[in-house]
Write a protein that holds these residues in place. Structure first.
Motif, PDB file in Angstrom:
ATOM      1  N   ALA A 147     -38.278  12.378   0.714  1.00 48.45           N
ATOM      2  CA  ALA A 147     -38.215  10.904   0.385  1.00 48.45           C
ATOM      3  C   ALA A 147     -38.420  10.106   1.561  1.00 48.45           C
ATOM      4  N   GLU A 148     -37.917  10.533   2.701  1.00 48.60           N
ATOM      5  CA  GLU A 148     -38.080   9.662   4.138  1.00 48.60           C
ATOM      6  C   GLU A 148     -39.440   9.837   4.552  1.00 48.60           C
ATOM      7  N   ARG A 149     -40.084  11.220   4.423  1.00 50.02           N
ATOM      8  CA  ARG A 149     -41.575  11.251   4.749  1.00 50.02           C
ATOM      9  C   ARG A 149     -42.416  10.552   3.914  1.00 50.02           C
ATOM     10  N   GLY A 150     -42.131  10.459   2.595  1.00 50.26           N
ATOM     11  CA  GLY A 150     -42.904   9.500   1.470  1.00 50.26           C
ATOM     12  C   GLY A 150     -42.793   8.091   1.721  1.00 50.26           C
ATOM     13  N   ALA A 151     -41.604   7.653   2.178  1.00 49.57           N
ATOM     14  CA  ALA A 151     -41.458   6.161   2.649  1.00 49.57           C
ATOM     15  C   ALA A 151     -42.501   5.931   3.858  1.00 49.57           C
ATOM     16  N   VAL A 152     -42.255   6.732   4.763  1.00 57.11           N
ATOM     17  CA  VAL A 152     -43.429   6.349   6.028  1.00 57.11           C
ATOM     18  C   VAL A 152     -44.690   6.536   5.603  1.00 57.11           C
ATOM     19  N   MET A 153     -45.091   7.569   4.728  1.00 57.47           N
ATOM     20  CA  MET A 153     -46.507   7.844   4.179  1.00 57.47           C
ATOM     21  C   MET A 153     -47.014   6.572   3.424  1.00 57.47           C
ATOM     22  N   GLU A 154     -46.022   5.867   2.773  1.00 53.88           N
ATOM     23  CA  GLU A 154     -46.499   4.605   1.904  1.00 53.88           C
ATOM     24  C   GLU A 154     -46.985   3.379   2.849  1.00 53.88           C
ATOM     25  N   THR A 155     -46.307   3.550   3.967  1.00 57.69           N
ATOM     26  CA  THR A 155     -46.650   2.538   4.949  1.00 57.69           C
ATOM     27  C   THR A 155     -48.003   2.564   5.878  1.00 57.69           C
ATOM     28  N   LEU A 156     -48.352   3.885   5.910  1.00 56.38           N
ATOM     29  CA  LEU A 156     -49.545   4.165   6.925  1.00 56.38           C
ATOM     30  C   LEU A 156     -51.008   3.680   6.432  1.00 56.38           C
ATOM     31  N   PRO A 157     -51.260   3.526   5.281  1.00 53.75           N
ATOM     32  CA  PRO A 157     -52.406   2.752   5.059  1.00 53.75           C
ATOM     33  C   PRO A 157     -52.592   1.215   5.628  1.00 53.75           C
ATOM     34  N   ALA A 158     -51.417   0.650   5.328  1.00 50.22           N
ATOM     35  CA  ALA A 158     -51.574  -0.866   5.645  1.00 50.22           C
ATOM     36  C   ALA A 158     -51.544  -0.767   7.135  1.00 50.22           C
ATOM     37  N   ARG A 159     -50.952   0.171   7.928  1.00 44.72           N
ATOM     38  CA  ARG A 159     -50.745   0.346   9.432  1.00 44.72           C
ATOM     39  C   ARG A 159     -52.249   0.544  10.023  1.00 44.72           C
ATOM     40  N   MET A 160     -52.783   1.374   9.416  1.00 47.35           N
ATOM     41  CA  MET A 160     -54.241   1.803   9.840  1.00 47.35           C
ATOM     42  C   MET A 160     -55.321   0.853   9.568  1.00 47.35           C
ATOM     43  N   ASP A 161     -55.028   0.016   8.515  1.00 47.43           N
ATOM     44  CA  ASP A 161     -55.845  -1.136   8.277  1.00 47.43           C
ATOM     45  C   ASP A 161     -55.778  -2.278   9.410  1.00 47.43           C
ATOM     46  N   GLU A 162     -54.366  -2.391   9.602  1.00 50.29           N
ATOM     47  CA  GLU A 162     -53.838  -3.340  10.847  1.00 50.29           C
ATOM     48  C   GLU A 162     -54.817  -2.669  12.223  1.00 50.29           C
ATOM     49  N   LEU A 163     -54.646  -1.630  12.347  1.00 52.96           N
ATOM     50  CA  LEU A 163     -55.227  -1.213  13.547  1.00 52.96           C
ATOM     51  C   LEU A 163     -56.691  -1.368  13.769  1.00 52.96           C
ATOM     52  N   ARG A 164     -57.128  -1.170  12.327  1.00 57.16           N
ATOM     53  CA  ARG A 164     -58.951  -1.484  12.336  1.00 57.16           C
ATOM     54  C   ARG A 164     -58.917  -2.895  12.552  1.00 57.16           C
ATOM     55  N   ALA A 165     -58.326  -3.880  11.997  1.00 57.07           N
ATOM     56  CA  ALA A 165     -58.323  -5.234  11.899  1.00 57.07           C
ATOM     57  C   ALA A 165     -58.431  -5.789  13.718  1.00 57.07           C
ATOM     58  N   LEU A 166     -57.452  -5.004  14.360  1.00 56.13           N
ATOM     59  CA  LEU A 166     -56.980  -5.424  15.693  1.00 56.13           C
ATOM     60  C   LEU A 166     -58.277  -4.604  16.642  1.00 56.13           C
ATOM     61  N   ALA A 167     -59.181  -3.962  15.944  1.00 52.71           N
ATOM     62  CA  ALA A 167     -60.402  -3.259  16.668  1.00 52.71           C
ATOM     63  C   ALA A 167     -59.916  -2.055  17.548  1.00 52.71           C
ATOM     64  N   LYS A 168     -58.760  -1.489  17.048  1.00 52.54           N
ATOM     65  CA  LYS A 168     -58.422  -0.344  17.857  1.00 52.54           C
ATOM     66  C   LYS A 168     -58.837   1.142  17.232  1.00 52.54           C
ATOM     67  N   LEU A 169     -59.712   1.012  16.085  1.00 55.20           N
ATOM     68  CA  LEU A 169     -60.314   1.932  15.740  1.00 55.20           C
ATOM     69  C   LEU A 169     -61.631   1.826  15.298  1.00 55.20           C
ATOM     70  N   GLY A 170     -62.452   2.747  15.113  1.00 50.75           N
ATOM     71  CA  GLY A 170     -63.885   2.582  14.989  1.00 50.75           C
ATOM     72  C   GLY A 170     -63.980   2.622  13.372  1.00 50.75           C
ATOM     73  N   PRO A 171     -65.280   2.302  12.755  1.00 50.51           N
ATOM     74  CA  PRO A 171     -65.550   1.952  11.611  1.00 50.51           C
ATOM     75  C   PRO A 171     -65.190   3.113  10.817  1.00 50.51           C
ATOM     76  N   VAL A 172     -64.734   3.024   9.618  1.00 56.45           N
ATOM     77  CA  VAL A 172     -64.476   4.260   8.619  1.00 56.45           C
ATOM     78  C   VAL A 172     -65.946   4.795   8.126  1.00 56.45           C
ATOM     79  N   GLU A 173     -66.334   5.924   8.151  1.00 62.14           N
ATOM     80  CA  GLU A 173     -67.534   6.433   7.673  1.00 62.14           C
ATOM     81  C   GLU A 173     -67.371   6.990   6.376  1.00 62.14           C
TER      82      GLU A 173
END
Length: 88
Positions: free
Chosen positions: A60-86
């Motif tokens: 359950a704890e891992r699942g709760a963290v996993m649910e937050t990850l797509p938004a975090r990765m989107d924010e990192l992309r918006a901050l230009a911390k990641l390359g474009p998604v292929e």
């Protein structure tokens, strides 16, 4: 095995004994670098405390963290911390 971009690992105890036969889901893609501004890993989006505690978390704890990850990765992309998604 990789499923939907996430690797599955078997949780093992000391001396190579299996603690459980159920796979432990992990978002780790072995790109380990933490962004100083957000504190999130550029590979998986987790914080250092989340990474360190992952194997001790309940499903359950891992699942709760996993649910937050797509938004975090989107924010990192918006901050230009990641390359474009292929596209696959």
């Amino acid at each position: 095995m990789v499923v939907a971009g996430y690797a599955n690992f078997t949780k093992s105890g000391s001396l190579g004994e299996t603690m459980t036969d159920a796979p432990m889901t992990s978002p780790c893609i072995q790109v380990c670098a933490v962004d100083a501004r957000t504190g999130w890993c550029l590979g998986c989006g987790r914080t250092l405390p989340e990474i360190a505690g992952w194997s001790g978390y309940s499903e359950a704890e891992r699942g709760a963290v996993m649910e937050t990850l797509p938004a975090r990765m989107d924010e990192l992309r918006a901050l230009a911390k990641l390359g474009p998604v292929e596209a696959p």
